[in-house]
Design a protein around this motif. Structure first.
Motif, PDB file in Angstrom:
ATOM      1  N   ASN A  14     -13.380 -25.801   5.136  1.00 40.11           N
ATOM      2  CA  ASN A  14     -12.043 -26.398   5.254  1.00 40.11           C
ATOM      3  C   ASN A  14     -11.087 -25.886   4.181  1.00 40.11           C
ATOM      4  O   ASN A  14     -10.146 -26.577   3.809  1.00 40.11           O
ATOM      5  N   ASN A  17      -7.478 -26.167   5.087  1.00 40.22           N
ATOM      6  CA  ASN A  17      -7.096 -27.447   5.662  1.00 40.22           C
ATOM      7  C   ASN A  17      -6.489 -28.334   4.579  1.00 40.22           C
ATOM      8  O   ASN A  17      -7.187 -28.853   3.724  1.00 40.22           O
ATOM      9  N   ARG A  19      -4.497 -30.864   5.585  1.00 40.35           N
ATOM     10  CA  ARG A  19      -4.183 -32.087   6.327  1.00 40.35           C
ATOM     11  C   ARG A  19      -5.440 -32.907   6.429  1.00 40.35           C
ATOM     12  O   ARG A  19      -6.552 -32.412   6.328  1.00 40.35           O
ATOM     13  N   GLY A  20      -5.265 -34.166   6.656  1.00 37.55           N
ATOM     14  CA  GLY A  20      -6.425 -35.032   6.793  1.00 37.55           C
ATOM     15  C   GLY A  20      -6.860 -35.590   5.445  1.00 37.55           C
ATOM     16  O   GLY A  20      -6.117 -35.563   4.469  1.00 37.55           O
ATOM     17  N   ARG A  21      -8.086 -36.084   5.432  1.00 40.22           N
ATOM     18  CA  ARG A  21      -8.572 -36.800   4.271  1.00 40.22           C
ATOM     19  C   ARG A  21      -9.968 -36.327   3.900  1.00 40.22           C
ATOM     20  O   ARG A  21     -10.728 -35.890   4.752  1.00 40.22           O
ATOM     21  N   SER A  68      -7.641 -27.372  -1.975  1.00 37.46           N
ATOM     22  CA  SER A  68      -7.666 -28.026  -0.673  1.00 37.46           C
ATOM     23  C   SER A  68      -8.397 -29.367  -0.722  1.00 37.46           C
ATOM     24  O   SER A  68      -7.917 -30.368  -0.185  1.00 37.46           O
ATOM     25  N   ARG A  72      -6.718 -33.064  -0.057  1.00 37.23           N
ATOM     26  CA  ARG A  72      -7.197 -34.009   0.954  1.00 37.23           C
ATOM     27  C   ARG A  72      -7.742 -35.283   0.319  1.00 37.23           C
ATOM     28  O   ARG A  72      -7.631 -36.365   0.888  1.00 37.23           O
ATOM     29  N   HIS A  75      -4.869 -37.474  -0.301  1.00 38.96           N
ATOM     30  CA  HIS A  75      -4.479 -38.095   0.970  1.00 38.96           C
ATOM     31  C   HIS A  75      -5.350 -39.310   1.266  1.00 38.96           C
ATOM     32  O   HIS A  75      -4.872 -40.309   1.797  1.00 38.96           O
ATOM     33  N   ASP A  76      -6.637 -39.216   0.936  1.00 37.53           N
ATOM     34  CA  ASP A  76      -7.559 -40.315   1.218  1.00 37.53           C
ATOM     35  C   ASP A  76      -7.229 -41.551   0.391  1.00 37.53           C
ATOM     36  O   ASP A  76      -7.538 -42.661   0.787  1.00 37.53           O
ATOM     37  N   TYR A 112      -1.995 -39.907   6.739  1.00 34.90           N
ATOM     38  CA  TYR A 112      -2.735 -38.645   6.722  1.00 34.90           C
ATOM     39  C   TYR A 112      -3.910 -38.642   7.687  1.00 34.90           C
ATOM     40  O   TYR A 112      -4.632 -37.662   7.758  1.00 34.90           O
TER      41      TYR A 112
END
Length: 131
Positions: A14, A17, A19-21, A68, A72, A75-76, A112
């Protein structure tokens, strides 16, 4: 997926990546394996009397995956990845970033994405976002 190597490889996959968590476990396992590999490379370089070529190359190769997974992870905790820039502030900035990275995940869906941490069935009603 409880093996630290699996978490490490997942973070490497990832690497683009943002984006996301990322769970705290993913973040910590990635950094644990990264530090062990870095230490082993430095010991090998020292014992061979070589310059820091391998450890420097490894550090450069893992720079993007490190950024990264931190992004993330923030974001979490329901914070923007741009909080990483607080680390530019000497000492105080890294203290805040470390506290944010060590804090627990938000168990509900946020801006997120859904929580990567499994939520117990009894808590689903409590953590569902208001519609």
């Amino acid at each position: 997926m409880e093996d630290p190597i699996n978490w490490y490889l997942e973070a490497l996959r990832n690497h683009l990546n943002f984006r996301g968590r990322a769970r705290r476990k993913e973040f910590l396992q990635f950094y644990l394996v990264t530090m062990i590999i870095s230490f082993a490379l430095q010991v090998a370089e020292w014992s061979l009397g070589a310059g820091p070529y391998f450890s420097t190359a490894y550090g450069i190769a893992t720079l993007l995956p490190c950024i990264s997974v931190i992004w993330r992870r923030l974001h979490d905790t329901d914070r923007s990845g741009w909080y990483l820039l607080a680390g530019v502030i000497p000492l105080v900035g890294w203290i805040f970033v470390t506290i944010y990275l060590a804090s627990d995940s938000k168990p509900y869906m946020n801006a997120y994405g859904p929580s990567p941490k499994p939520v117990p069935a009894s808590d689903h009603e409590r953590f569902e976002p208001a519609r």
